[in-house]
Design an enzyme around this catalytic site. Structure first.
Site, mmCIF file in Angstrom:
data_model
loop_
_atom_site.group_PDB
_atom_site.id
_atom_site.type_symbol
_atom_site.label_atom_id
_atom_site.label_comp_id
_atom_site.label_asym_id
_atom_site.label_seq_id
_atom_site.Cartn_x
_atom_site.Cartn_y
_atom_site.Cartn_z
ATOM 1 N N LYS A 190 50.518 41.525 36.572
ATOM 2 C CA LYS A 190 49.854 42.348 35.548
ATOM 3 C C LYS A 190 49.550 43.681 36.211
ATOM 4 O O LYS A 190 48.571 43.825 36.934
ATOM 5 C CB LYS A 190 48.563 41.648 35.101
ATOM 6 C CG LYS A 190 48.125 41.959 33.675
ATOM 7 C CD LYS A 190 47.838 43.409 33.387
ATOM 8 C CE LYS A 190 46.466 43.854 33.856
ATOM 9 N NZ LYS A 190 46.286 45.316 33.769
ATOM 10 N N GLU A 265 41.085 42.353 47.255
ATOM 11 C CA GLU A 265 41.086 43.595 48.050
ATOM 12 C C GLU A 265 40.412 44.663 47.203
ATOM 13 O O GLU A 265 40.960 45.101 46.191
ATOM 14 C CB GLU A 265 42.514 44.013 48.391
ATOM 15 C CG GLU A 265 43.063 43.160 49.509
ATOM 16 C CD GLU A 265 44.427 43.615 49.965
ATOM 17 O OE1 GLU A 265 45.063 42.864 50.699
ATOM 18 O OE2 GLU A 265 44.855 44.713 49.567
HETATM 19 P P1 NAD Z 1 40.266 48.152 38.463
HETATM 20 O O1 NAD Z 1 39.476 47.074 39.090
HETATM 21 O O2 NAD Z 1 39.686 48.896 37.316
HETATM 22 O O3 NAD Z 1 41.665 47.595 37.933
HETATM 23 C C1 NAD Z 1 42.568 46.923 38.781
HETATM 24 C C2 NAD Z 1 43.395 45.975 37.946
HETATM 25 O O4 NAD Z 1 42.539 44.964 37.438
HETATM 26 C C3 NAD Z 1 44.080 46.604 36.732
HETATM 27 O O5 NAD Z 1 45.361 46.032 36.590
HETATM 28 C C4 NAD Z 1 43.171 46.191 35.585
HETATM 29 O O6 NAD Z 1 43.828 46.128 34.339
HETATM 30 C C5 NAD Z 1 42.746 44.812 36.046
HETATM 31 N N1 NAD Z 1 41.506 44.306 35.450
HETATM 32 C C6 NAD Z 1 40.442 44.999 35.001
HETATM 33 N N2 NAD Z 1 39.508 44.158 34.502
HETATM 34 C C7 NAD Z 1 40.009 42.897 34.642
HETATM 35 C C8 NAD Z 1 39.525 41.612 34.317
HETATM 36 N N3 NAD Z 1 38.343 41.420 33.722
HETATM 37 N N4 NAD Z 1 40.302 40.545 34.618
HETATM 38 C C9 NAD Z 1 41.507 40.693 35.207
HETATM 39 N N5 NAD Z 1 42.019 41.901 35.524
HETATM 40 C C10 NAD Z 1 41.279 42.999 35.258
HETATM 41 O O7 NAD Z 1 40.668 49.136 39.647
HETATM 42 P P2 NAD Z 1 41.451 50.542 39.543
HETATM 43 O O8 NAD Z 1 40.493 51.546 38.990
HETATM 44 O O9 NAD Z 1 42.755 50.322 38.854
HETATM 45 O O10 NAD Z 1 41.774 50.832 41.075
HETATM 46 C C11 NAD Z 1 40.922 51.505 41.935
HETATM 47 C C12 NAD Z 1 40.140 50.532 42.801
HETATM 48 O O11 NAD Z 1 41.040 49.729 43.568
HETATM 49 C C13 NAD Z 1 39.253 51.211 43.811
HETATM 50 O O12 NAD Z 1 37.998 50.591 43.846
HETATM 51 C C14 NAD Z 1 39.978 50.980 45.132
HETATM 52 O O13 NAD Z 1 39.167 51.035 46.274
HETATM 53 C C15 NAD Z 1 40.587 49.660 44.911
HETATM 54 N N6 NAD Z 1 41.696 49.430 45.844
HETATM 55 C C16 NAD Z 1 41.501 48.570 46.890
HETATM 56 C C17 NAD Z 1 42.514 48.364 47.824
HETATM 57 C C18 NAD Z 1 42.315 47.437 48.991
HETATM 58 O O14 NAD Z 1 43.300 47.067 49.609
HETATM 59 N N7 NAD Z 1 41.105 47.048 49.346
HETATM 60 C C19 NAD Z 1 43.723 49.040 47.679
HETATM 61 C C20 NAD Z 1 43.875 49.924 46.601
HETATM 62 C C21 NAD Z 1 42.845 50.102 45.686
#
Ligand code: NAD
Length: 503
Positions: A190, A265
């Site tokens: 997804k 992550e």
């Molecule tokens: P997000 O958490 O908003 O979304 C990430 C994914 O999760 C998307 O595909 C989204 O549709 C999905 N999602 C959202 N709500 C969900 C739910 N209730 N159930 C299942 N899936 C759901 O994050 P973002 O804004 O897309 O990305 C930025 C974040 O990602 C930042 O906090 C960043 O630090 C983090 N990140 C972490 C790493 C790591 O390796 N630690 C790497 C890259 C990004």
């Protein structure tokens, strides 16, 4: 024709098929419309729609989970050498389409071509690296006891869900999907709703390279719909998630009823600690690279500069001069260093911190404003005169925004560094070896680099502590997640078995 014009012309060619046909879900090797209709993918470069995208719902997730479940046993049981050969062909196919992947990723996310051209190739590297591990993935141990020959082996956990964010979507998804496939798992992916293009390119590249139908399935959609349904699905054994810390909590809750194994992550507010004995020129280069590359939309970014007070004035002055010279512009121009932020919503969040910094009494030493209004462009920004209690020091901004905080002693540096909810990475700059040993030992972070920026080496463990995550990727750690340990004991003789009911 300039390099920018050349890239734009190529991109226009690559996007034509998306404009015409949109992006469909890919389930069991078939294109499928989404049960929820369509949504649009918007480019942050010009705020225009790129194409329609299938809006997947719980029904689409159910079909994809079923397809992944049906494909699991044949994929698991395929001879390891054959699975390995397919993964290598996928790596080669990604390399052959690297330019297309990179240009589409730039347009979809706003990331600069300068960095994304390498991200596509790193995706191929991920497949190559895990292809090399396939043959020994099932290996275990032999643990002899007086009465038993005990052996361990590993078996793939089953169909898994992979949920990815938008910051470097192609590279990050391969980081999860390549080891899952190498382990013998099948996948439902997804992708983030803000960046669906390259997930589509990955699944079609993989299938063209020989990945059997149903081994990798892609369902587009939103977190609260398709994402939640994936976490809750009974056929999905584990969720590999990359995204925000608050979403990580939801992933855990949503998977509770089906006892999901989760790898999370999450976010970061990572310190780069610069002591006054460091090589300041290199520290400056690394600090700038780690917060202003990839638009600052990077979980491992060094978003807090902890600078020793003896060198603070000089270091910050040099920082300001360099920040003001960073090239913000069209992401397809190879000279561009910062492109637009991914969405209107994220642009609002990042620019909101410019106001928060002012309200909190910090100084905006560089940037602090919108850079261009044709897309979601912001200026690279530096906040100084900050304290660690301010929101700009505690919260993940996830943009090209650095908060500088002074410290006097090693103890104070450590106290400030650890005083945040997160613990993903830390960067330490000092030429005092024993200090480096002390500081790295006490720094609360999953990954630390000394006198270096983040240089990823695939056999090393990648992941965070505290609110930055649970679990590790890389090397054999990836297989620990995608596989189950199994113990088998063989009796070596006729040891005494306690007899019940025998008088
Ligand atoms: P997000 O958490 O908003 O979304 C990430 C994914 O999760 C998307 O595909 C989204 O549709 C999905 N999602 C959202 N709500 C969900 C739910 N209730 N159930 C299942 N899936 C759901 O994050 P973002 O804004 O897309 O990305 C930025 C974040 O990602 C930042 O906090 C960043 O630090 C983090 N990140 C972490 C790493 C790591 O390796 N630690 C790497 C890259 C990004």
């Amino acid at each position: 024709m300039s390099a920018l014009e050349d890239n734009v012309a190529k991109l226009t060619g690559y996007l034509a098929r998306f404009r015409d046909a949109g992006i469909l879900n890919r389930i069991g090797g078939q294109d499928r419309a989404g049960a929820g209709g369509v949504f649009q993918s918007i480019s942050p470069v010009d705020k225009n729609a790129i194409c329609d995208v299938a809006h997947g719902t719980a029904a689409d997730i159910d079909a994809a989970a079923q397809a992944a479940s049906d494909a699991f046993a044949p994929w698991r049981d395929m001879p390891a050498q054959e699975r390995k050969a397919i993964l290598i062909r996928i790596a080669e196919a990604i390399e052959a389409r690297a330019e297309e992947i990179a240009l589409c990723e730039c347009w979809d996310t706003g990331q600069a071509y300068k960095f994304m051209s390498k991200a596509a190739l790193r995706g191929a590297e991920n497949f190559r690296y895990f292809a090399d591990q396939v043959v020994q993935a099932r290996d275990g141990q032999h643990l002899q006891s007086p009465t038993l020959m005990n052996i361990t082996t590993r078996v793939p956990i089953g169909p898994v869900g992979v949920i990815t964010p938008w910051n470097t979507p192609f590279m990050l998804s391969t980081w999860k999907i390549a080891p899952a496939l190498a382990a013998g798992c099948t996948v439902v992916h997804k992708p983030a709703e803000a960046s669906p293009l390259t997930a589509r390119l990955l699944v079609e590249t993989a299938e063209e390279a020989g990945l059997p139908p149903g081994v990798l399935n892609v369902v587009n959609g939103f977190g609260e719909g398709a994402g939640k349904a994936l976490c809750e699905h009974r056929l999905i054994r584990a969720i590999a998630f990359v995204g925000e810390s608050s979403t990580g909590s939801l992933i855990t809750k949503q998977g509770a009823d089906t006892l999901k194994r989760n790898h999370l992550e999450l976010g970061g507010k990572n310190p780069v600690i610069v002591f006054d004995d460091a090589d300041l020129e290199r520290a400056l280069d690394a600090a700038i690279f780690m917060i202003y590359s990839i638009n600052g939309e990077r979980c491992t970014s060094s978003s807090r500069l902890l600078i020793q007070d003896t060198i603070r004035e000089e270091f910050e002055a040099r920082l300001v001069a360099r920040i003001n010279a960073i090239r913000v512009g069209h992401p397809l121009d190879p000279a561009t260093e910062i492109g637009p932020l991914v969405t209107q919503e994220h642009f609002n969040k990042v620019t909101g911190y410019f106001d928060i910094a002012r309200q909190e009494g910090a100084t905006i030493a560089a940037g602090g404003d919108v850079a261009r209004t044709d897309g979601y462009f912001v200026q690279p920004t530096l906040f100084t005169n900050a304290t660690n209690r301010m929101r700009i020091a505690q919260e993940e901004i996830f943009g090209p925004v650095l908060t500088s905080i002074p410290f006097a002693t090693e103890d104070e540096a450590l106290q400030i560094a650890n005083d945040v909810p997160y613990g993903l990475t830390g960067y330490v700059w000092t030429n005092d070896l024993t200090r480096a040993l002390r500081v790295t030992d006490r720094l609360e972070a999953g990954m630390i680099w000394v006198n270096s920026e983040n240089v990823r080496h695939l056999p090393t463990p990648f992941g965070g502590v505290k609110a930055s995550g649970i679990g590790r990727d890389g090397g054999d750690w990836s297989f620990e997640f995608y596989m189950e340990q199994k113990h088998i004991g063989f009796a070596t003789g006729s040891h005494r078995i306690t007899r019940l009911g025998a008088g």
